[in-house]
Every structure is written in C-alpha cells, then in structure tokens.
Design a protein around this motif. Structure first.
Motif, PDB file in Angstrom:
ATOM      1  N   ALA A 841       0.844  -1.201   0.000  1.00 51.11           N
ATOM      2  CA  ALA A 841       0.000   0.000   0.000  1.00 51.11           C
ATOM      3  C   ALA A 841       0.880   1.252   0.000  1.00 51.11           C
ATOM      4  CB  ALA A 841      -0.924  -0.006   1.209  1.00 51.11           C
ATOM      5  N   LEU A 842       1.951   1.230   0.806  1.00 51.68           N
ATOM      6  CA  LEU A 842       2.828   2.408   0.883  1.00 51.68           C
ATOM      7  C   LEU A 842       3.550   2.650  -0.432  1.00 51.68           C
ATOM      8  CD1 LEU A 842       4.370   1.949   4.447  1.00 51.68           C
ATOM      9  CD2 LEU A 842       2.809   3.749   3.693  1.00 51.68           C
ATOM     10  N   LEU A 843       4.033   1.571  -1.053  1.00 51.39           N
ATOM     11  CA  LEU A 843       4.765   1.740  -2.301  1.00 51.39           C
ATOM     12  C   LEU A 843       3.835   2.289  -3.388  1.00 51.39           C
ATOM     13  CD1 LEU A 843       7.070  -1.400  -2.129  1.00 51.39           C
ATOM     14  CD2 LEU A 843       7.700   0.983  -1.746  1.00 51.39           C
ATOM     15  N   ASP A 844       2.575   1.862  -3.363  1.00 53.92           N
ATOM     16  CA  ASP A 844       1.595   2.428  -4.298  1.00 53.92           C
ATOM     17  C   ASP A 844       1.442   3.925  -4.093  1.00 53.92           C
ATOM     18  OD1 ASP A 844       0.978   0.280  -5.724  1.00 53.92           O
ATOM     19  OD2 ASP A 844      -1.113   0.078  -5.048  1.00 53.92           O
ATOM     20  N   ARG A 845       1.338   4.295  -2.800  1.00 55.01           N
ATOM     21  CA  ARG A 845       1.190   5.729  -2.489  1.00 55.01           C
ATOM     22  C   ARG A 845       2.395   6.511  -2.992  1.00 55.01           C
ATOM     23  NH1 ARG A 845      -0.271   6.383   3.766  1.00 55.01           N
ATOM     24  NH2 ARG A 845      -1.881   4.814   3.858  1.00 55.01           N
TER      25      ARG A 845
END
Ligand code: PEP
Ligand code: MG
Length: 855
Positions: A841-845
């Motif tokens: 999720a963080l890498l997507d953000r």
C-alpha cells in the motif's frame, strides 16, 4: 609517445563538496554528512570510483597534490568506500607518510616509543597489504626500536630494495594495490554473495591520521548507543589506550568500558568530557542521520576525532525496535519505519525457543546458524522433507551440507541440521533467510547418508523418522521433542504491526485447524480464520474409531449412528474455535480428503481395526480394498463425497449451527462461513446448499433460535475458476485453494512433484516451484478469470486465497491487485503478511505521489 598526465580528479570533503554515494561510495558520503554535522572529522579527500578504476588500469594519481591537502608532512590512512558498506573492500592502510625523517621528528614531539610504534605499524601494514609479504614475518610482539629495525630489514631482504621513503610514492602504491585488490576473484565473489552487482565500483577515502598513539589520553574506540541484539537503548563498545585502527577488535580484553561499569575502568571515569562529547555526537547522528550509528573514534592527547561511522550492524529484532523507536521519537515517519523492516525478517522473531527450565537431552552441538527451535522427525533428503510436509508432519532435514537444490527441502522442513559448514554456508544463509531454525557444522555427530542414520559421539544412533529438536539459538541438538516456549512478541513488534494495519488495504486471515492454531492466529492478530480444515479433527484416537465405524457402516442408518457419536465432538471443536476467535469470521471447510486416508494401511492395523469393530479381518480388508482408488486426489473426495454420502456434511453443518447457538447463549456472536471443497460444477453447490439450508431450518426449529451463516466455494479446480460466474449464483464467497489449483492446472501431483522439481527448476522449465511461488502466468490467470466472472455475477462476492501461497509477499501483491478481500496463510506467516501488505500500500502511495509531481 606522449606521457599520460596524472589524474587530478579528487575531492576534499567539505559540507558543499560534490560527493554522492554513486560517485564516491557510502563512506565518503557518510563522512560528508558527519562533516555537515560539524563533527570533529579529520580532513578527508575522496577518490571517485572512476578515479579508482583509472588507477587500477595503470594510470597514476597526482599523489603529491592529494597530500598537499593535508598540510606539511602529514600521516594519512586510506579506506575503501564502495556503494554499500556490506560489500567490504580491501583492508585499510594506516600511517602512510611515515619514513625516517618523520620518525625522527616524532621522536622529538611524541617520544621514542610512540614514534617507533607508528612507524612499525606502517611498515607492517604496507608489507602485508601492499607488498603482499608473509604476515607472519611482520607480526608485532612488542613495538620497539629493535622490532622496527628488524621489520625494515625483513622488508629489504624480501623486496630487494629499501622501504619506500617518499610519501607520494607510498600513497601511490597503496592506492594501486587497493584498486587492484577490488578486481580480484575472491573479493568479487565475496561481495556478489552480499548482493553487489557484477560491475560494483570502489571509491577510496584518504584521511589525515588521528594517531591514537602518543601523549596524554590517546587511543581508539568504537561506540554505539543501542544493544545490537535487542535494539534497546544501551551504550556498548570499548576504548583501547595507545591503539589505532582495528587493533581494538583483537585486543578486546585490554580495552576499557565506555560507561561507568563495576567490572572495571571506563572512559567515562577517565575522561568524562570526552565521553560527554561522544554521547552528543551519537545523539546528533541519530537525529540528523535518522539512524543508529556506530562511531569509530580516536583520541589524541585528549582531543577527540570521529573518523568513521557505520549503521550499527543489528539483529532483525533490533532492526525492528530501532525503526519503531525512531518513529516514536519523531525522527522518521511511521511509514518509513514500516518500510525499513523487511517482512521476511519478521519470521525470525516468531519462532519458539526451547524452554530453558525443561530437561535437555543434548546429543550433539554445532554452530547456532539461525535462531529459534524446532522439533520434527529426521529426514535425510529434500524429497523426504517435501513428502513429510505434504503429510503435514514436521521434519528436520539432516544433511552433510546443503546445496542450492536443497532449497525446496528446506522450505518444507521445520529445521535444518548439517554436519559441515559455518555461519555463511548455504544452509546457514538460507536458513536465516527463511527464518528456519538451523544448526550447521555439527561435526561431533556422524552422518551416514547411505544407511540413513546419525551416530552421536557417545554412540547413540538416530534413524530416519526419529524425533529430534534443533535449537538454532544455542546450536544444540536434543533428542526427542523438547519443551518449548512461545515466541516473544514484544511491544515494538506489536506497535509496528499495528501501524501496518493502519495502512494496508487487504485483509489477512489465518489457516487454523486446531484451537492451538486459532490461538496463534489471535496472538498474531489475524482478522479471522480463512480456512479451517475439519478433517484434522478426526485423527484423534477416540474420533478415529467413530470415523472408521462410519466408513464401515452398510446403511445410511448405521452411518447416521456413527456420525451421531462424532457430532458432539465436532460441536465442541467449533464452540472452542468460535470462542477463541471472539466474533471474528471463521471459515470452515467441509470434509475434504478421500475416506480411505482414515483406514489403517498395515496388516497389523487392519487386524486391530477388525477387533475394534468386531468384524472379520477379511471384511475389513475387502472394504479397505473397495475404498482404494487409483488416483485418490482426483477421486471421491471433497464435495463428491459430500454428494455421495451427504450425511457427513449434514453432521458437520449441524455441529456448526449448534455451536453458533451455544456461543450465542453464552453472549458471543458469530456468523460462520461454510466452504465447499473441490467444486467443479454449479449443481454440486446447489445440492449442498439445499442440504445446508435444510439442516439450518431443523436446528433453528429444534433450538428455537435464529442464526445466520454464509455458504461459499473453494475454487480448486480449473473448471470452478472458469465457471465462477455460475458458481457465484449460490456462493457468497470464493476462496482460491491454490495448492490443488496448482496441482490440477499443471496436472502435477503435489505429493510427488519433489522427485523432479529440482531438475525442472534447474533446467529452467519452471522459474520456481509453483507450489511455493504462485504461478502468476497460468494459475494466476485462472485466479483473474475466476475473480472477474464471479464478481460479474455477484458484485459483493468476497474473494480470497487460502493455499500455501497466501503468505508470500508476491502472492499478496497479486491478490491485492486483483481486488481480493483477503489472503489466508499459516498463522506464523500472518505478521509477515500484515507487513508485506502495508509495504504494498505504501509503495503504491509513493508511486502515486511521484506520478503527481511529474504531472
Ligand atoms: C488448497 O488446495 O489450496 C487448500 C488450501 O486445501 P488443501 O491444501 O487442504 O488441499
Ligand atoms: Mg485443497
């Protein structure tokens, strides 16, 4: 021919100098950061990777120009600066610039002893690392004028020339030797084993010596501010008077403590202001470099110099605590703390330990290569380990040493024990990577791979199938199943995972068959049970008898009588499970395996069964034969059994519903999810659904209480994936059983694949064992088709995966992208899965914010 000009590309490190990790290496960059923090770093010149490459190719550097940066007649050191600290590099050379004239001068300013000592150290370092002479010839017992003369003579004798006097020549030789050492085969292999690319480059730093040898308080030391094992705040390190470089490592017993310590003198006592100043530097590093650093320092006549700083080498446990503490102190964000912890590193923290209070029958010892303890039956081959895992039986893989083709066996084993190898042997490295308890180099055990046995020093013999415990934390091999302590999951661990839960956007459940599994799932904060395999509940002694009676029943009535005996036991199982899960969803899979798995396979077992059932042996054998199938995995199992012998599913449904009511009466609440295994046609689901509804109606009427339940389908056959649209008409959820789905997609027996999997992977037929890594291209496509067709039919259809792949970060990424609601994995994988999902999720953000800034 025109002579090439010497290279003049070198950079004095200053706050504004153009130094990057890519061009000059991590050490140069780190030293620049320390300089920017105003730390007392001696003057330093950085040579870029390009310059070092040119030197290795034979070009010369303007060494006089370099030395001129340090003022008149300096002494300097040269240290390697690759892009990553882990990649190592050639040994540091100290005291370059020492010669007869400098020696004479130092005798006047620092005294004879210090001058001799410094010169001698340089001669030694130069002879060994630059001239590559035998280190034994230059071993320093006690520095003295005589030892110095001997060393200079030895150099002359060996090299047929005097020790070089010219500092520029000394420096040029040191640089050339270091630049060339980097290209050597063993250096290259070593750094590649640590992840360095083939073309990894080397920078070098030339630094003014802070001598550590001389008047007043002089010496060198290392300080760090956390315990590298636990990550807890604690000053550790030592200081050694009249020393420099790495001497302290070899003479730890002569060194003093840093903080006040009842065991002996300390730097804090000896020089409180210097200690104070060091503590300040440490805290500046922490807040400004946003990292726990280990500082290498030198004291020259009470003057402190910080000569280097590296990230504290740390255990996984410490790494996690450091990240959490930095975030709690507002030095890094929670998101950064999450990204700093590698999900796979968590598994190391989750393993049970041998209870130190329990008895320990130690039968052998080796190197404690990967922490945690595991108990299992001995197997001597990777194929046997895989077979054991497919039977659900924990095993310990015992090998003389492991090789890359053992990786699949290691994946399947609970622990590994090898006779040979050290901390960096294959077994040790892979064991740590997998979080698998591992002992290597257990040379006091003798392995006989031919006769499949292990003999201890005292002559005790262990054969294949015998139970042992490997304690990868202490390196001890114990006979039998040792008493275990559950893993220690501390506050930092829980905090980090709670932050992970705040950012992740896919659910994580656990596969749990027993109350113990369910408890573990709760401890690891799974969001429910994604797969409860009920057949495991029938293997206990008392239940097995009832189960066999049911199998041997001739009529539906007899079968019903036997099942009635199983009913209360099943109900009690579910009550227990629901209570442990406290209202979290529990997905129960109806009976799945072929019935004959419940029959004894030996003649002796058949005889015992005949006696228990009071039937003739011949009948029992005939019955067993009749139940045998040519291909049981594709035979009468799963929903097929449920349709042919529906009483089994009826009993299970009744047990589930009655358990729901019992839990409700005690104040709890649960909406059970009932899952039908091995479906391949819509009609199967219809038939089971009708019976489930009928049982529910009966239980509601009998108990006078209403309850809800969900019915879903386990997608394990390619046809179920293709017909997911049809099937979803009657199912509120689909869960992909990727173990069977992989087996059926490839037409590859999951119990026999171990025999040829190594060859297949080695020859590149499969990139990886598809039972470990989800085959994204084939099985993955079926998942996508099933998900899409299912959701087209029913928009709110819940989608999940519950095969062994469910806990792999790669499969989580795949399922998340495909819009799945949750993944379900073994309880011990739950923390890893929670963190891996947060990373995604963080890498997507991060990607999104990069996209935005580019717009
Ligand atoms: C599967 O097939 O993926 C699954 C989870 O079920 P089992 O491993 O019990 O066959
Ligand atoms: Mg299955």
């Amino acid at each position: 021919m025109q002579k090439l000009q010497p290279i003049t590309d070198f950079t004095e490190i200053s706050p504004s100098a153009k130094i990057t990790t890519e061009s000059h290496g991590w050490r140069a960059k780190c030293l620049q950061r320390l300089v920017r923090l105003d730390m007392p770093v001696p003057r330093t010149v950085a040579l870029s990777a390009q310059t070092v490459q040119d030197i290795a190719a034979g070009r010369s550097l303007d060494c006089e120009g370099v030395l001129a940066c340090f003022g008149a007649a300096p002494l300097v050191s040269v240290r390697p600066s690759p892009a990553e600290p882990d990649w190592g590099g050639p040994s540091t050379v100290l005291n370059i610039g020492m010669n007869a004239a400098r020696h004479a001068e130092l005798v006047k300013t620092q005294g004879q002893a210090a001058a001799d000592s410094l010169y001698l150290r340089f001669v030694q370092g130069y002879a060994v690392h630059v001239a590559r002479l035998d280190p034994d010839m230059f071993e320093i017992a006690e520095p003295s004028a005589e030892a110095l003369r001997d060393a200079l003579r030895a150099y002359r004798d060996e090299m047929d020339e005097d020790f070089p006097e010219d500092p520029a020549r000394q420096l040029a030789e040191v640089l050339r030797s270091m630049a060339r050492a980097w290209g050597g085969t063993s250096a290259r292999l070593l750094r590649q084993s640590k992840g360095a690319p083939e073309d990894a480059a080397l920078g070098l730093v030339v630094q003014e010596m802070a001598q550590g040898i001389g008047q007043g308080i002089s010496g060198s030391g290392v300080i760090q501010f956390i315990d590298p094992v636990t990550g807890l705040e604690q000053v550790t390190g030592r200081f050694l008077g009249q020393s420099q470089g790495t001497e302290i490592k070899d003479r730890v017993k002569d060194a003093i403590y840093l903080t006040r310590d009842p065991r002996g003198p300390s730097l804090e006592d000896l020089a409180p202001e210097i200690f104070e100043s060091l503590a300040r530097q440490g805290s500046a590093c922490r807040t400004k470099l946003r990292e726990e650093m280990q500082i290498e320092f030198t004291i020259d006549d009470s003057k402190l110099a910080v000569i280097d700083a590296v990230r504290v080498p740390r255990s996984s446990r410490a790494g996690l605590r450091i990240a959490v503490d930095l975030a709690k102190d507002g030095i890094i964000t929670r998101e950064e703390a999450l990204l700093r912890v590698e999900p796979r590193a968590l598994s190391e923290l989750l393993h049970p330990q041998v209870d130190p209070r329990g008895p320990r029958d130690v039968v052998g010892r080796g190197i404690a290569a990967s922490p945690g303890a595991a108990t299992g039956r001995i197997v001597f081959s990777s194929a046997a380990a895989q077979a054991s895992a497919s039977r659900g039986e924990p095993c310990i893989l015992v090998r003389r040493e492991t090789a890359p083709e053992d990786i699949r066996g290691m994946h399947s084993a609970a622990g590994v024990l090898t006779e040979r190898g050290g901390m960096t042997s294959h077994a040790a490295v892979i064991g740590r990577g997998l979080g698998l308890p591992c002992i290597v180099g257990a040379s006091d055990l003798s392995f006989d791979a031919k006769d499949l046995k292990v003999t201890t020093k005292s002559g005790r013999v262990f054969k294949e199938g015998d139970i042992i415990t490997v304690d990868g934390t202490t390196g001890e091999v114990l006979a039998g199943a040792a008493e275990m302590l559950p893993p220690a999951l501390d506050d930092a661990f829980r905090t980090l995972l709670s932050w992970a839960d705040d950012v992740r956007d896919i659910g994580i459940r656990a596969n749990a068959d027993t109350p113990a599994d369910a408890q573990t799932a709760r401890n690891f904060e799974a969001q429910g049970i994604g797969l409860c395999r009920t057949e495991h509940m029938f293997f206990e002694e008392a239940r097995l008898v009832a189960m066999r009676e049911m199998i041997f029943a001739d009529t539906p009535e007899d079968r019903a009588t036997a099942l009635a005996r199983l009913l209360p036991m099943q109900r009690a199982d579910f009550v227990q499970l629901f209570e442990i899960m406290q209202g979290l969803p529990v997905c129960i899979r109806l009976f799945d395996p072929p019935l004959h798995e419940f029959l004894p396979h030996s003649r002796e077992g058949m005889r015992e069964l005949a006696e228990a059932l009071d039937k003739p042996l011949s009948e029992v054998m005939r019955r067993a034969e009749a139940l045998a199938e040519f291909n049981p995995m594709l035979g009468m199992r799963g929903v097929r059994l449920g349709i042919v012998l529906p009483e089994i599913y009826d009993m299970q449904a009744q047990a589930i519903f009655e358990a729901v009511i019992e839990v409700a009466r005690r104040g709890g609440s649960i909406v059970p999810e009932i899952m039908i295994p091995l479906v391949s046609a819509k009609r199967e689901v219809e038939l089971v659904k009708m019976r489930m509804d009928a049982v529910a109606a009966k239980v509601r009427a009998a108990k006078g209480m209403d309850f809800a339940f969900k019915l879903g389908v386990m997608v394990e056959t390619p046809r179920a994936a293709l017909r997911a649209g049809d099937i979803a008409q009657h199912a509120s959820f689909l869960s992909f059983g990727t173990n069977d789905l992989t087996q059926m997609t490839y037409g590859l027996s999951r119990d026999d694949a171990g025999r040829f999997m190594n060859t297949y992977v080695q020859q590149g037929v499969y990139p990886e064992d598809p039972f470990h890594m989800l085959d994204v291209d084939g099985v993955g496509e079926l998942l996508l088709i099933g998900a899409e067709r299912g959701r087209q039919m029913r928009e709110k259809l819940t989608l999940s995966i519950c095969g062994e792949h469910g806990g792999n970060p790669e499969s989580i990424a795949f399922c998340r992208k495909a819009g799945f609601d949750y993944v379900s994995c073994s309880p011990y994988r739950v923390p890893l899965a929670r963190l891996a999902a947060a990373h995604l999720a963080l890498l997507d953000r991060l990607d999104e914010s990069v996209d935005e800034t580019m717009l």
